[in-house]
Design a protein around this motif. Structure first.
Motif, PDB file in Angstrom:
ATOM      1  N   GLU A   1      16.506  66.712   9.267  1.00 58.86           N
ATOM      2  CA  GLU A   1      16.591  67.164  10.662  1.00 58.86           C
ATOM      3  C   GLU A   1      15.937  68.521  10.836  1.00 58.86           C
ATOM      4  OE1 GLU A   1      20.709  65.290  12.368  1.00 58.86           O
ATOM      5  OE2 GLU A   1      19.731  67.040  13.281  1.00 58.86           O
ATOM      6  N   ARG A   2      16.220  69.416   9.884  1.00 60.07           N
ATOM      7  CA  ARG A   2      15.652  70.756  10.010  1.00 60.07           C
ATOM      8  C   ARG A   2      14.141  70.716   9.863  1.00 60.07           C
ATOM      9  NH1 ARG A   2      19.254  74.957   6.804  1.00 60.07           N
ATOM     10  NH2 ARG A   2      17.507  76.253   7.428  1.00 60.07           N
TER      11      ARG A   2
ATOM     12  N   ILE B   1       8.262  70.309  14.936  1.00 59.07           N
ATOM     13  CA  ILE B   1       8.091  70.221  16.389  1.00 59.07           C
ATOM     14  C   ILE B   1       7.849  71.611  16.967  1.00 59.07           C
ATOM     15  CG2 ILE B   1       9.237  69.652  18.537  1.00 59.07           C
ATOM     16  CD1 ILE B   1      10.696  67.466  17.165  1.00 59.07           C
ATOM     17  N   GLU B   2       8.626  72.572  16.461  1.00 56.39           N
ATOM     18  CA  GLU B   2       8.495  73.934  16.986  1.00 56.39           C
ATOM     19  C   GLU B   2       7.107  74.491  16.713  1.00 56.39           C
ATOM     20  OE1 GLU B   2      12.006  76.167  15.834  1.00 56.39           O
ATOM     21  OE2 GLU B   2      10.604  77.872  15.773  1.00 56.39           O
TER      22      GLU B   2
ATOM     23  N   LEU C   1       7.371  64.418  19.349  1.00 59.89           N
ATOM     24  CA  LEU C   1       8.654  63.849  18.954  1.00 59.89           C
ATOM     25  C   LEU C   1       8.533  63.380  17.514  1.00 59.89           C
ATOM     26  CD1 LEU C   1       9.474  61.668  22.073  1.00 59.89           C
ATOM     27  CD2 LEU C   1      10.750  63.646  21.295  1.00 59.89           C
ATOM     28  N   VAL C   2       9.622  63.449  16.800  1.00 63.05           N
ATOM     29  CA  VAL C   2       9.589  63.074  15.382  1.00 63.05           C
ATOM     30  C   VAL C   2      10.587  61.952  15.143  1.00 63.05           C
ATOM     31  CG1 VAL C   2      10.152  63.832  13.056  1.00 63.05           C
ATOM     32  CG2 VAL C   2       8.819  65.298  14.550  1.00 63.05           C
ATOM     33  N   GLY C   3      10.175  60.973  14.350  1.00 64.63           N
ATOM     34  CA  GLY C   3      11.091  59.911  13.939  1.00 64.63           C
ATOM     35  C   GLY C   3      10.985  59.752  12.444  1.00 64.63           C
ATOM     36  N   ILE C   4      12.083  59.446  11.803  1.00 69.79           N
ATOM     37  CA  ILE C   4      12.086  59.275  10.346  1.00 69.79           C
ATOM     38  C   ILE C   4      12.739  57.939  10.029  1.00 69.79           C
ATOM     39  CG2 ILE C   4      12.792  60.231   8.146  1.00 69.79           C
ATOM     40  CD1 ILE C   4      12.939  62.927   9.386  1.00 69.79           C
TER      41      ILE C   4
ATOM     42  N   ALA D   1      11.168  54.704  15.778  1.00 63.36           N
ATOM     43  CA  ALA D   1      12.225  55.716  15.766  1.00 63.36           C
ATOM     44  C   ALA D   1      11.782  56.961  16.521  1.00 63.36           C
ATOM     45  CB  ALA D   1      12.574  56.056  14.321  1.00 63.36           C
ATOM     46  N   ALA D   2      10.471  57.330  16.365  1.00 56.41           N
ATOM     47  CA  ALA D   2       9.970  58.519  17.067  1.00 56.41           C
ATOM     48  C   ALA D   2      10.031  58.302  18.561  1.00 56.41           C
ATOM     49  CB  ALA D   2       8.546  58.811  16.612  1.00 56.41           C
ATOM     50  N   ARG D   3       9.720  57.083  19.004  1.00 58.94           N
ATOM     51  CA  ARG D   3       9.784  56.814  20.437  1.00 58.94           C
ATOM     52  C   ARG D   3      11.196  57.004  20.953  1.00 58.94           C
ATOM     53  NH1 ARG D   3       6.073  52.000  20.685  1.00 58.94           N
ATOM     54  NH2 ARG D   3       4.010  52.962  20.489  1.00 58.94           N
ATOM     55  N   ALA D   4      12.170  56.662  20.108  1.00 55.80           N
ATOM     56  CA  ALA D   4      13.558  56.866  20.514  1.00 55.80           C
ATOM     57  C   ALA D   4      14.058  58.255  20.150  1.00 55.80           C
ATOM     58  CB  ALA D   4      14.439  55.809  19.850  1.00 55.80           C
ATOM     59  N   GLY D   5      13.245  59.014  19.387  1.00 53.71           N
ATOM     60  CA  GLY D   5      13.643  60.367  19.005  1.00 53.71           C
ATOM     61  C   GLY D   5      14.765  60.395  17.977  1.00 53.71           C
ATOM     62  N   ARG D   6      14.836  59.349  17.125  1.00 55.23           N
ATOM     63  CA  ARG D   6      15.963  59.242  16.208  1.00 55.23           C
ATOM     64  C   ARG D   6      15.533  59.388  14.759  1.00 55.23           C
ATOM     65  NH1 ARG D   6      19.052  53.800  17.385  1.00 55.23           N
ATOM     66  NH2 ARG D   6      19.857  54.363  15.350  1.00 55.23           N
ATOM     67  N   ILE D   7      16.487  59.736  13.946  1.00 54.94           N
ATOM     68  CA  ILE D   7      16.301  59.687  12.498  1.00 54.94           C
ATOM     69  C   ILE D   7      17.184  58.549  11.996  1.00 54.94           C
ATOM     70  CG2 ILE D   7      16.626  60.904  10.338  1.00 54.94           C
ATOM     71  CD1 ILE D   7      16.119  63.482  11.791  1.00 54.94           C
TER      72      ILE D   7
END
Lengths: 213, 499
Positions: B112-113, B119-120, B131-134, B144-150
């Motif tokens: 997460e970090r 992103i920052e 947006l990042v997805g993992i 996952a990135a489209r949903a903004g989830r890990i």
């Protein structure tokens, strides 16, 4: 004869199982009225079944009806040397146009063309003999042997020397036309066949009233 | 086997950002909206709309043409930022880049970090919201990135199960699956893999693995032959974009030729360049399927364009190297050309190929059902190997010949005589000049027993060059032959035989 009819029922179930088009199956499916005309319950792989012109018109329809069910079930068919073939009639009978290859003008090397097609296709219809005249018996037996080796069905459309079965149209009656009105709608076709033994006959409606035969 | 844990950085609506236009914007390609900005979406503009419909919904819409080169060029600083933070970033397409998640997760102390930090940094240095997805595998990571989830480890099949088939982005496959009743990725993944390969072909089999959450490198050759990379050294350092494009195309063709010679294709491409002052540049491009030669050429071109525009290269590029990666066996025949995969189809194709080698390419044909009034226009013969495209659209085609279709399409001379021995004529009011009696065709004369017609055909009367007026009649002869005769410009002809 209850025993005889029970035996006939058993044979029908066996035909159902052997109706696949896969290379391993020995039999290609064929329309049910034609099944009684052939010496096998279908089109046997490796055999040679000739369709010749007979006492009445309709030979092309007989040829298309012979390969229709196999093509519908997934077989690949090729027609050599028939540039006038009516593809609408083929499609009406259920032949899959995307599994049908046409070589309308094979030229003088048509035997090579037919050999190559026997390698890759399940059914090969050859209409080359008429334009080139008689086909030498040696050439005929070579093509028959190749069909037998590859498990494809050779369908000569025209005269052939001793095929395993021959079909020809005997009578063709069109219905629907009048004197100045109507249109051609249905045709009653009597097909005659000879393999071993006396000739057999079957009547088909080609095309029929309910679009089924 | 699940894929490696991938972190995917996705910039939404990237072509819009690359165009640099503000407000409601739609990027249009082939008269259809490909991407639109959020303001345009608020007005109701969506992907797939025609340009006019989009402009109707949003009058202030700015329409921008689709330019993949511009998108790639503009993405170069973003990916450069990501590369400064993590190693081994690969571009999937402009706007999307992927990186293995393990490295940054360790370095930044948690996935997460790491995601937040990236992103920052991207926002600070490039002014782009990402947006990042993992997840395991890049396909799942993009969703996952489209949903903004890990997605937690091992949670990919569950995450994918309820997503609709449209996320696979296969417009030919999706309607077919929907008609079979398969609407979610979970249902698609439940099908047996060998059946999918046999029924739908190689591309669908690859996508099936993705839907199941499996490794997206399924068919990699275990021991790829060595020496697949291609390299080109230039005497003059390349500093101009057009020269770079030309060099890229030549090199891409060489690479594809080498791969095709081994019967292989690649899914990843490493582009390396060395400049005149010894600076080395490298970029990895990934693709979901196999890279076609055009795709390889395009990506090399975009990459060189991006480097030349954004890097202040003191010298130009003197060496260019392409290294294929993720090499898979290529199916030599395209699935979908004849509609099915399978050993029988391959055998049939090989035979036709050989006959074409013997007699020429215009010797073997297949029939395509088209629109038209007559049997010879309804069914077009297309040489095998060409696309089976109908010549005219299907439709009612008034005046077409009624079913049933004839078994022989012939052409020949015919004489149609009435009872007095005069040639039969048809008046403008479609009245016959006499009673049909005899037909001479193929050298023999036969009595007519029944007939129908005349049926008029008046085609394209508005175009004097191609206008056709003819009358048709069906006749039944005494020898039970059924024919179709056509009267054109006062002369009868034999057109069809109902054999």
């Amino acid at each position: 004869m209850a025993g005889g009819s029970a035996l006939a029922q058993l044979k029908r179930a066996d035909e159902l199982l052997a109706g696949g088009v896969a290379q391993g199956a020995g039999m290609l499916p064929v329309l049910s009225p034609l099944r009684d005309l052939l010496p096998w319950p279908g089109l046997r792989r490796g055999s040679t079944v000739a369709v010749t012109r007979g006492g009445s018109p309709g030979a092309t329809s007989v040829m298309l009806a012979l390969i229709a069910e196999a093509s519908r079930a997934g077989a690949w068919c090729a027609v050599v040397g028939l540039p006038e073939l009516g593809l609408g009639a083929a499609q009406e009978l259920g032949i899959a146009l995307d599994r049908l290859a046409l070589v309308p003008h094979p030229g003088p090397r048509w035997t090579d063309v037919v050999s190559i097609l026997l390698d890759g296709f399940d059914i090969v219809v050859v209409a080359a003999g008429n334009s080139a005249g008689e086909i030498a018996p040696a050439v005929q037996s070579r093509l028959e042997a190749r069909a037998r080796a590859r498990g494809s069905v050779l369908v000569p459309f025209g005269a052939w020397n001793r095929p395993q079965a021959t079909l020809w149209p005997e009578r063709s009656v069109w219905h629907g036309l009048g004197r100045g009105g109507g249109r051609l709608r249905w045709r009653e076709l009597v097909i005659c066949a000879r393999s071993k033994g006396p000739p057999r006959r079957a009547t088909l409606w080609l095309p029929g009233p309910a679009r089924t035969i | 086997m699940a894929g490696t844990r991938t972190m995917l950085i996705w910039c939404p609506d990237w072509p819009v950002i690359a165009s640099g236009v503000d407000g409601p914007v739609a990027v249009v390609h082939a008269n259809q909206v490909v991407v639109c900005s959020a303001e345009a979406r608020a007005y109701g503009v969506r992907r797939g709309l025609r340009k006019r419909d989009a402009q109707a919904r949003c009058p202030k819409l700015t329409v921008v043409a689709h330019d993949p080169a511009r998108d790639a060029r503009a993405f170069e600083p973003v990916i450069a930022t990501v590369e400064r933070l993590v190693a081994g970033a690969a571009v999937l397409r402009p706007g999307v880049c992927a990186v293995a998640a393990r490295g940054p997760a360790r370095y930044f102390g948690g996935e997460e970090r790491a995601a937040e930090h990236i992103i920052e940094q991207v926002a600070v240095e490039s002014g782009v919201e990402a947006l990042v997805g993992i997840a395991e595998g890049s396909f799942a990571a993009l969703l996952a990135a489209r949903a903004g989830r890990i997605i937690p480890p091992g949670g990919v099949p569950e995450f994918l199960a309820d997503l609709p088939i449209s996320t696979l982005e296969r417009p030919e496959l999706a309607p077919l699956l929907r008609r079979l009743g398969i609407r979610t990725l979970g249902a698609f993944a439940a099908l047996p893999a060998s059946d999918v390969l046999a029924r739908f072909g190689l591309d669908a089999a690859l996508v099936h693995r993705l839907a199941a959450g499996d490794d997206d490198r399924p068919l990699a050759v275990r021991r790829p032959p060595p020496d697949l990379e291609v390299e080109e050294r230039f005497d003059e350092p390349i500093e101009r974009v057009d020269v770079a494009a030309f060099a890229a195309k030549a090199l891409a063709e060489r690479l594809h030729g080498k791969l095709a010679g081994h019967g292989l294709a690649c899914t990843r491409l490493v582009i390396e360049a060395v400049t005149a002052d010894g600076q080395g540049l490298q970029r990895i491009w990934r693709h979901e399927g196999v890279l076609t030669p055009t795709a390889i050429s395009d990506r090399v071109r975009w990459q060189l364009d991006g480097w030349l525009t954004h890097h202040r290269l003191v010298g130009g590029i003197i060496t260019l190297r392409l290294v294929p990666d993720g090499v898979v066996r290529q199916v030599s025949l395209q699935p979908g050309l004849w509609g099915e995969a399978g050993a029988e189809r391959d055998r049939a194709h090989r035979s036709m190929h050989r006959i074409q080698g013997l007699l020429g390419p215009e010797s073997v044909f297949t029939a395509v059902a088209s629109g038209g009034r007559d049997p010879w226009t309804r069914f077009r013969l297309v040489p095998w190997g060409d696309e089976r495209v109908p010549a005219r659209p299907a439709g009612p085609w008034p005046g077409h010949l009624p079913a049933p279709w004839p078994a022989l399409v012939r052409s020949g001379e015919a004489d149609f005589l009435d009872a007095e021995g005069q040639p039969l004529g048809v008046s403008a009011r479609l009245e016959l000049s006499g009673q049909p009696a005899r037909v001479t065709v193929d050298g023999s004369t036969v009595e007519v027993t029944q007939w129908a017609g005349p049926w008029p055909v008046d085609e394209r009367w508005w175009d004097g060059r191609v206008a056709r007026r003819l009358a048709r009649m069906q006749v039944l002869l005494a020898d039970s032959r059924a024919l179709l005769l056509t009267l054109v410009a006062g002369q009868w002809k034999l057109s069809l035989e109902y054999d």
